[in-house]
Design a protein around this motif. Structure first.
Motif, PDB file in Angstrom:
ATOM      1  N   ILE A  34       1.163  13.056  34.126  1.00 46.67           N
ATOM      2  CA  ILE A  34       0.627  11.692  34.700  1.00 46.67           C
ATOM      3  C   ILE A  34       0.122  11.989  36.075  1.00 46.67           C
ATOM      4  O   ILE A  34       1.046  12.193  36.904  1.00 46.67           O
ATOM      5  CB  ILE A  34       1.748  11.010  34.678  1.00 46.67           C
ATOM      6  N   SER A  35      -0.912  11.851  36.225  1.00 44.11           N
ATOM      7  CA  SER A  35      -1.586  12.161  37.617  1.00 44.11           C
ATOM      8  C   SER A  35      -2.268  10.872  38.245  1.00 44.11           C
ATOM      9  O   SER A  35      -2.565  10.234  37.507  1.00 44.11           O
ATOM     10  CB  SER A  35      -2.508  13.283  37.760  1.00 44.11           C
ATOM     11  N   TYR A  36      -2.421  10.895  39.520  1.00 45.64           N
ATOM     12  CA  TYR A  36      -2.940   9.543  40.237  1.00 45.64           C
ATOM     13  C   TYR A  36      -3.696  10.084  41.506  1.00 45.64           C
ATOM     14  O   TYR A  36      -3.430  11.198  41.974  1.00 45.64           O
ATOM     15  CB  TYR A  36      -1.971   8.617  40.434  1.00 45.64           C
ATOM     16  N   GLU A  37      -4.582   9.158  42.130  1.00 41.69           N
ATOM     17  CA  GLU A  37      -4.957   9.288  43.508  1.00 41.69           C
ATOM     18  C   GLU A  37      -5.460   8.120  44.075  1.00 41.69           C
ATOM     19  O   GLU A  37      -5.565   7.008  43.366  1.00 41.69           O
ATOM     20  CB  GLU A  37      -6.205  10.341  43.158  1.00 41.69           C
ATOM     21  N   GLY A  38      -5.924   8.510  45.227  1.00 40.76           N
ATOM     22  CA  GLY A  38      -6.336   7.368  46.065  1.00 40.76           C
ATOM     23  C   GLY A  38      -7.215   7.545  47.290  1.00 40.76           C
ATOM     24  O   GLY A  38      -6.424   8.505  47.954  1.00 40.76           O
ATOM     25  N   GLU A  39      -8.008   6.904  48.062  1.00 42.39           N
ATOM     26  CA  GLU A  39      -8.396   7.074  49.256  1.00 42.39           C
ATOM     27  C   GLU A  39      -7.514   6.472  50.311  1.00 42.39           C
ATOM     28  O   GLU A  39      -7.656   7.084  51.420  1.00 42.39           O
ATOM     29  CB  GLU A  39      -9.988   6.712  49.229  1.00 42.39           C
ATOM     30  N   THR A  40      -6.619   5.728  50.082  1.00 48.21           N
ATOM     31  CA  THR A  40      -5.761   5.339  50.904  1.00 48.21           C
ATOM     32  C   THR A  40      -4.164   5.151  50.462  1.00 48.21           C
ATOM     33  O   THR A  40      -4.025   5.468  49.143  1.00 48.21           O
ATOM     34  CB  THR A  40      -5.971   3.674  51.557  1.00 48.21           C
ATOM     35  N   ALA A  41      -3.098   5.040  51.323  1.00 47.08           N
ATOM     36  CA  ALA A  41      -1.874   5.195  50.948  1.00 47.08           C
ATOM     37  C   ALA A  41      -1.521   4.009  49.738  1.00 47.08           C
ATOM     38  O   ALA A  41      -0.950   4.179  48.801  1.00 47.08           O
ATOM     39  CB  ALA A  41      -0.857   5.022  51.976  1.00 47.08           C
ATOM     40  N   LYS A  42      -2.228   2.883  50.132  1.00 44.22           N
ATOM     41  CA  LYS A  42      -2.118   1.765  49.151  1.00 44.22           C
ATOM     42  C   LYS A  42      -2.769   1.924  47.782  1.00 44.22           C
ATOM     43  O   LYS A  42      -2.246   1.591  46.541  1.00 44.22           O
ATOM     44  CB  LYS A  42      -2.725   0.323  49.727  1.00 44.22           C
ATOM     45  N   GLU A  43      -3.989   2.694  47.848  1.00 50.01           N
ATOM     46  CA  GLU A  43      -4.621   3.011  46.549  1.00 50.01           C
ATOM     47  C   GLU A  43      -3.809   3.934  45.808  1.00 50.01           C
ATOM     48  O   GLU A  43      -3.667   3.957  44.576  1.00 50.01           O
ATOM     49  CB  GLU A  43      -6.013   3.330  46.827  1.00 50.01           C
ATOM     50  N   LEU A  44      -3.124   4.678  46.608  1.00 48.72           N
ATOM     51  CA  LEU A  44      -2.347   5.976  45.872  1.00 48.72           C
ATOM     52  C   LEU A  44      -1.341   5.175  45.149  1.00 48.72           C
ATOM     53  O   LEU A  44      -0.834   5.522  44.097  1.00 48.72           O
ATOM     54  CB  LEU A  44      -1.839   6.868  46.860  1.00 48.72           C
ATOM     55  N   VAL A  45      -0.500   4.430  45.944  1.00 46.26           N
ATOM     56  CA  VAL A  45       0.849   3.783  45.244  1.00 46.26           C
ATOM     57  C   VAL A  45       0.401   2.981  44.219  1.00 46.26           C
ATOM     58  O   VAL A  45       1.068   2.994  43.206  1.00 46.26           O
ATOM     59  CB  VAL A  45       1.372   2.895  46.332  1.00 46.26           C
ATOM     60  N   ASP A  46      -0.673   2.149  44.173  1.00 47.71           N
ATOM     61  CA  ASP A  46      -1.159   1.328  43.093  1.00 47.71           C
ATOM     62  C   ASP A  46      -1.523   1.980  42.057  1.00 47.71           C
ATOM     63  O   ASP A  46      -1.056   1.945  40.791  1.00 47.71           O
ATOM     64  CB  ASP A  46      -2.423   0.326  43.667  1.00 47.71           C
ATOM     65  N   ASP A  47      -2.283   3.295  41.981  1.00 53.10           N
ATOM     66  CA  ASP A  47      -2.661   4.120  40.969  1.00 53.10           C
ATOM     67  C   ASP A  47      -1.487   4.840  40.362  1.00 53.10           C
ATOM     68  O   ASP A  47      -1.224   4.890  39.235  1.00 53.10           O
ATOM     69  CB  ASP A  47      -3.647   5.154  41.507  1.00 53.10           C
ATOM     70  N   PHE A  48      -0.249   5.268  41.170  1.00 49.88           N
ATOM     71  CA  PHE A  48       0.862   5.727  40.648  1.00 49.88           C
ATOM     72  C   PHE A  48       1.429   4.749  39.799  1.00 49.88           C
ATOM     73  O   PHE A  48       1.914   5.077  38.707  1.00 49.88           O
ATOM     74  CB  PHE A  48       1.682   6.067  42.020  1.00 49.88           C
ATOM     75  N   HIS A  49       1.593   3.510  40.397  1.00 48.83           N
ATOM     76  CA  HIS A  49       2.427   2.408  39.512  1.00 48.83           C
ATOM     77  C   HIS A  49       1.308   2.394  38.132  1.00 48.83           C
ATOM     78  O   HIS A  49       2.104   2.001  37.067  1.00 48.83           O
ATOM     79  CB  HIS A  49       2.450   1.399  40.275  1.00 48.83           C
ATOM     80  N   GLY A  50       0.152   2.000  38.299  1.00 54.27           N
ATOM     81  CA  GLY A  50      -0.792   1.960  37.315  1.00 54.27           C
ATOM     82  C   GLY A  50      -0.505   3.162  36.200  1.00 54.27           C
ATOM     83  O   GLY A  50      -0.578   2.981  34.913  1.00 54.27           O
ATOM     84  N   ALA A  51      -0.421   4.395  36.557  1.00 55.13           N
ATOM     85  CA  ALA A  51      -0.301   5.381  35.676  1.00 55.13           C
ATOM     86  C   ALA A  51       0.982   5.420  35.088  1.00 55.13           C
ATOM     87  O   ALA A  51       1.130   5.792  33.764  1.00 55.13           O
ATOM     88  CB  ALA A  51      -0.546   6.751  36.467  1.00 55.13           C
ATOM     89  N   VAL A  52       2.022   5.112  35.626  1.00 56.91           N
ATOM     90  CA  VAL A  52       3.328   4.831  34.970  1.00 56.91           C
ATOM     91  C   VAL A  52       3.465   3.810  33.938  1.00 56.91           C
ATOM     92  O   VAL A  52       3.730   4.121  32.982  1.00 56.91           O
ATOM     93  CB  VAL A  52       4.562   4.843  35.977  1.00 56.91           C
TER      94      VAL A  52
END
Length: 112
Positions: A34-52
Motif C-alpha cells: 500500500i503506497s501513497y505520495e503527495g507534493e505537500t505534507a497535506k497531500e501525503l496524509v490525504d493520499d495515505f488515508h485514501g490508500a488505507v
C-alpha cells in the motif's frame, strides 16, 4: 521530524524524493503493498488515508480479512549460542522464552 504516520491502526512511512520533489511512503508491517505520495505534507496524509481506506474497502468487497500490522509475532535470527543462553536463562527464571524476549525488548525501548 517524525518519519511515520498512523491511521486506522496502520503505520505508514514518510520519505522524500528531492529529485522528484514529492513525499512518498508505504504502509509498514503488512505483506500487502500500500503506497501513497503527495507534493505537500497535506497531500501525503490525504493520499495515505485514501490508500488505507481503499485497501480496507477492497478487502471487504473480496470477503478477505485485512492484514493487521504488527500482530505481535515475528521471527528473530540470533546465534545458536545466544539462543541457548536465552532459553536456559528463561527456564531458570521460570518464564517462557517469549516472555524473556518481550521483557528484553520492552526494557530496551524504555531506555530509548
Amino acid at each position: 521530524m517524525n518519519n511515520t504516520m498512523s491511521y486506522k491502526g496502520y503505520v505508514g512511512s514518510v520519505e522524500f524524493s528531492e529529485e522528484d520533489g514529492v513525499f512518498y511512503g508505504k504502509v509498514m508491517g503488512i505483506r500487502a503493498l500500500i503506497s501513497y505520495e503527495g507534493e505537500t505534507a497535506k497531500e501525503l496524509v490525504d493520499d495515505f488515508h485514501g490508500a488505507v481506506d481503499d485497501y480496507l474497502e477492497l478487502c471487504k468487497e473480496e470477503g478477505k480479512e485485512p492484514e493487521k500490522a504488527y500482530k505481535g509475532s515475528f521471527n528473530v535470527r540470533i546465534s545458536p549460542e545466544l539462543h541457548r543462553d536465552a532459553a536456559i536463562f528463561a527456564a531458570a527464571h521460570q518464564m517462557s522464552l517469549n516472555s524473556f524476549v518481550e521483557n528484553a525488548v520492552s526494557n530496551e525501548l524504555a531506555r530509548a
